[in-house]
Each structure stands twice: as C-alpha cells, then as structure tokens.
Write a protein that holds these residues in place. Structure first.
Motif, PDB file in Angstrom:
ATOM      1  N   LEU A 149      -8.208   5.312  -2.513  1.00 19.02           N
ATOM      2  CA  LEU A 149      -9.378   5.560  -1.333  1.00 19.02           C
ATOM      3  C   LEU A 149      -9.090   6.998  -0.663  1.00 19.02           C
ATOM      4  O   LEU A 149      -7.129   7.588  -0.482  1.00 19.02           O
ATOM      5  N   PHE A 150      -9.520   8.230  -1.344  1.00 23.08           N
ATOM      6  CA  PHE A 150      -9.293   9.631  -1.227  1.00 23.08           C
ATOM      7  C   PHE A 150      -9.937   9.905   0.210  1.00 23.08           C
ATOM      8  O   PHE A 150     -11.744  10.239   0.502  1.00 23.08           O
ATOM      9  N   ILE A 151      -9.585  10.573   0.811  1.00 22.63           N
ATOM     10  CA  ILE A 151     -10.519  11.121   2.005  1.00 22.63           C
ATOM     11  C   ILE A 151      -9.763  12.369   2.172  1.00 22.63           C
ATOM     12  O   ILE A 151      -9.079  13.053   2.261  1.00 22.63           O
ATOM     13  N   PHE A 152     -11.038  13.665   2.477  1.00 23.99           N
ATOM     14  CA  PHE A 152     -10.495  15.312   1.459  1.00 23.99           C
ATOM     15  C   PHE A 152     -11.275  15.849   3.222  1.00 23.99           C
ATOM     16  O   PHE A 152     -12.175  15.919   3.266  1.00 23.99           O
ATOM     17  N   ASN A 153     -10.327  16.775   3.913  1.00 22.70           N
ATOM     18  CA  ASN A 153     -11.246  17.111   4.544  1.00 22.70           C
ATOM     19  C   ASN A 153     -11.245  18.730   4.867  1.00 22.70           C
ATOM     20  O   ASN A 153      -9.897  19.112   4.791  1.00 22.70           O
ATOM     21  N   PRO A 154     -12.186  19.587   3.838  1.00 23.23           N
ATOM     22  CA  PRO A 154     -11.110  21.321   3.698  1.00 23.23           C
ATOM     23  C   PRO A 154     -11.334  22.183   5.131  1.00 23.23           C
ATOM     24  O   PRO A 154     -10.952  23.061   4.208  1.00 23.23           O
ATOM     25  N   SER A 155     -11.312  22.175   6.113  1.00 24.77           N
ATOM     26  CA  SER A 155     -11.035  22.581   7.199  1.00 24.77           C
ATOM     27  C   SER A 155     -10.932  22.271   8.257  1.00 24.77           C
ATOM     28  O   SER A 155     -10.696  21.181   8.428  1.00 24.77           O
ATOM     29  N   GLY A 156      -9.933  22.827   8.937  1.00 27.70           N
ATOM     30  CA  GLY A 156     -10.188  23.031  10.650  1.00 27.70           C
ATOM     31  C   GLY A 156      -8.627  22.705  11.004  1.00 27.70           C
ATOM     32  O   GLY A 156      -7.562  22.275  10.010  1.00 27.70           O
TER      33      GLY A 156
ATOM     34  N   MET B 112       1.071  -1.790   0.223  1.00 23.74           N
ATOM     35  CA  MET B 112      -0.042  -0.004  -0.121  1.00 23.74           C
ATOM     36  C   MET B 112       1.437   1.184   0.169  1.00 23.74           C
ATOM     37  O   MET B 112       1.864   1.984   0.899  1.00 23.74           O
ATOM     38  N   GLN B 113       0.442   1.845  -0.487  1.00 26.23           N
ATOM     39  CA  GLN B 113       1.359   3.272  -0.527  1.00 26.23           C
ATOM     40  C   GLN B 113       0.200   4.776   0.140  1.00 26.23           C
ATOM     41  O   GLN B 113      -0.616   4.374  -0.876  1.00 26.23           O
ATOM     42  N   ILE B 114       0.727   5.477   0.543  1.00 26.70           N
ATOM     43  CA  ILE B 114      -0.195   6.695   0.733  1.00 26.70           C
ATOM     44  C   ILE B 114       0.689   7.749   0.486  1.00 26.70           C
ATOM     45  O   ILE B 114       1.586   7.519   0.578  1.00 26.70           O
ATOM     46  N   LEU B 115      -0.416   8.140  -0.052  1.00 25.93           N
ATOM     47  CA  LEU B 115      -0.181  10.077  -0.999  1.00 25.93           C
ATOM     48  C   LEU B 115      -0.588  10.726   0.482  1.00 25.93           C
ATOM     49  O   LEU B 115      -1.859  11.032   0.732  1.00 25.93           O
ATOM     50  N   LEU B 116      -0.016  12.209   0.865  1.00 28.20           N
ATOM     51  CA  LEU B 116      -0.967  13.299   1.478  1.00 28.20           C
ATOM     52  C   LEU B 116       0.311  13.970   1.351  1.00 28.20           C
ATOM     53  O   LEU B 116      -0.172  15.215   1.338  1.00 28.20           O
ATOM     54  N   ASN B 117       0.938  14.648   0.109  1.00 25.70           N
ATOM     55  CA  ASN B 117       0.960  15.853  -0.520  1.00 25.70           C
ATOM     56  C   ASN B 117      -0.058  16.017  -1.573  1.00 25.70           C
ATOM     57  O   ASN B 117      -0.226  15.667  -2.364  1.00 25.70           O
ATOM     58  N   ASP B 118      -0.853  17.594  -0.527  1.00 21.47           N
ATOM     59  CA  ASP B 118      -2.002  18.098  -1.714  1.00 21.47           C
ATOM     60  C   ASP B 118      -2.178  17.941  -2.995  1.00 21.47           C
ATOM     61  O   ASP B 118      -2.693  17.762  -3.899  1.00 21.47           O
ATOM     62  N   ILE B 119      -1.020  18.936  -3.525  1.00 17.80           N
ATOM     63  CA  ILE B 119      -0.672  18.647  -5.235  1.00 17.80           C
ATOM     64  C   ILE B 119      -0.098  17.694  -5.930  1.00 17.80           C
ATOM     65  O   ILE B 119      -0.928  17.439  -6.930  1.00 17.80           O
ATOM     66  N   GLU B 120       0.258  16.830  -5.386  1.00 20.00           N
ATOM     67  CA  GLU B 120       0.099  15.940  -6.270  1.00 20.00           C
ATOM     68  C   GLU B 120      -1.072  14.424  -5.979  1.00 20.00           C
ATOM     69  O   GLU B 120      -1.543  13.568  -6.976  1.00 20.00           O
ATOM     70  N   ILE B 121      -1.294  14.923  -4.809  1.00 14.73           N
ATOM     71  CA  ILE B 121      -2.338  14.408  -4.746  1.00 14.73           C
ATOM     72  C   ILE B 121      -3.571  14.244  -6.129  1.00 14.73           C
ATOM     73  O   ILE B 121      -4.220  13.816  -6.636  1.00 14.73           O
ATOM     74  N   PHE B 122      -4.278  16.496  -5.903  1.00  8.83           N
ATOM     75  CA  PHE B 122      -4.963  16.425  -6.990  1.00  8.83           C
ATOM     76  C   PHE B 122      -4.633  15.995  -8.924  1.00  8.83           C
ATOM     77  O   PHE B 122      -4.994  15.614  -9.600  1.00  8.83           O
TER      78      PHE B 122
ATOM     79  N   GLY C  73      -7.581  18.973   4.492  1.00  7.18           N
ATOM     80  CA  GLY C  73      -5.768  18.041   4.104  1.00  7.18           C
ATOM     81  C   GLY C  73      -6.350  17.245   3.128  1.00  7.18           C
ATOM     82  O   GLY C  73      -7.390  16.582   3.739  1.00  7.18           O
ATOM     83  N   CYS C  74      -5.575  16.521   2.468  1.00 12.75           N
ATOM     84  CA  CYS C  74      -6.287  15.300   1.748  1.00 12.75           C
ATOM     85  C   CYS C  74      -5.036  13.925   1.910  1.00 12.75           C
ATOM     86  O   CYS C  74      -4.229  14.059   2.539  1.00 12.75           O
ATOM     87  N   LYS C  75      -5.209  12.480   2.055  1.00 14.58           N
ATOM     88  CA  LYS C  75      -4.908  11.501   2.336  1.00 14.58           C
ATOM     89  C   LYS C  75      -5.662  10.636   0.784  1.00 14.58           C
ATOM     90  O   LYS C  75      -6.411  10.760   1.057  1.00 14.58           O
ATOM     91  N   LEU C  76      -4.472   9.967   0.169  1.00 17.28           N
ATOM     92  CA  LEU C  76      -4.462   9.400  -0.997  1.00 17.28           C
ATOM     93  C   LEU C  76      -4.018   7.436  -0.356  1.00 17.28           C
ATOM     94  O   LEU C  76      -2.764   7.921  -0.855  1.00 17.28           O
ATOM     95  N   PHE C  77      -4.979   6.803  -0.639  1.00 18.23           N
ATOM     96  CA  PHE C  77      -4.367   5.574  -0.122  1.00 18.23           C
ATOM     97  C   PHE C  77      -3.883   4.562  -1.506  1.00 18.23           C
ATOM     98  O   PHE C  77      -5.618   4.278  -1.653  1.00 18.23           O
TER      99      PHE C  77
END
Length: 111
Positions: A40-47, A1-11, A51-55
C-alpha cells in the motif's frame, strides 16, 4: 508488516515493482502485489505532510495484519492538511480487500 518512509528507497522499490509511472503532482493511494507482498503506497506531493509511505505485508499474513496492524496504523495517521483524504482512500482499499478475502473463504452449496 514493514513500513518504508524513505522516499528514495520507496521509489527504487516502485521501479522494481513496475508501478512508478504516476503523476508526482497529484496525491495517490495505490495497492499492488510485488513478489510475495501486498503493498500500500501513500503519496502526498505537497504541504507539511509531503512525502511517501509504503506498507508491505507478507501475503500469507495478509488478512491478520490488515485487521490488527494496518487499519490501526492508518487510523493513527494525521487528519490535517488534506491528508485525511489519502487516509480515507487507503482505509477504503483495505476494507474492500478484507471483504473480498472473507467472502472468498465462504462456501455455499446451492443444493
């Protein structure tokens, strides 16, 4: 499994997979296939947990990695600042996918 955390890379990845058209003001959990990966993309717009997580999981290892890597990883995510709702949505998606995979492996002869 690979996890991406960089928003620019994810988008950039979401653009390639043609799933980038969503409301960026709303929280989102999205699963989709891209090439040979289940995503699996998880996006939280605030707080505080904005940010984003992409598995990304290779399709041929999907069942094993869902159960042994992704579920424990999701359970370890934060439960505060409303992130528990996103976490629970992700867990429901994964559990349903596991149920569907297991039932498709069963053979029933109605004779």
């Amino acid at each position: 499994m690979q996890i991406l955390l960089n928003d620019i890379e994810i988008f950039a990845f979401l653009e390639k997979a043609n799933v980038a058209a969503f409301d960026p003001t709303q929280p989102l959990v999205l699963d989709f296939m891209h090439e040979n990966h289940w995503c699996l993309f998880i996006f939280n717009p605030s707080g505080e947990l904005k940010g984003c997580k992409l598995f990304l999981i290779d399709e041929k290892n999907l069942s094993i990695e869902l159960a042994t890597v992704l579920i424990p990883g999701l359970l370890a995510l934060e439960d505060n600042h409303g992130y528990d709702v996103l976490k629970n949505r992700a867990l429901v998606i994964v559990e349903q996918l596991l149920r569907d995979k297991k039932s498709s492996q069963l053979f029933f002869d109605g004779h």
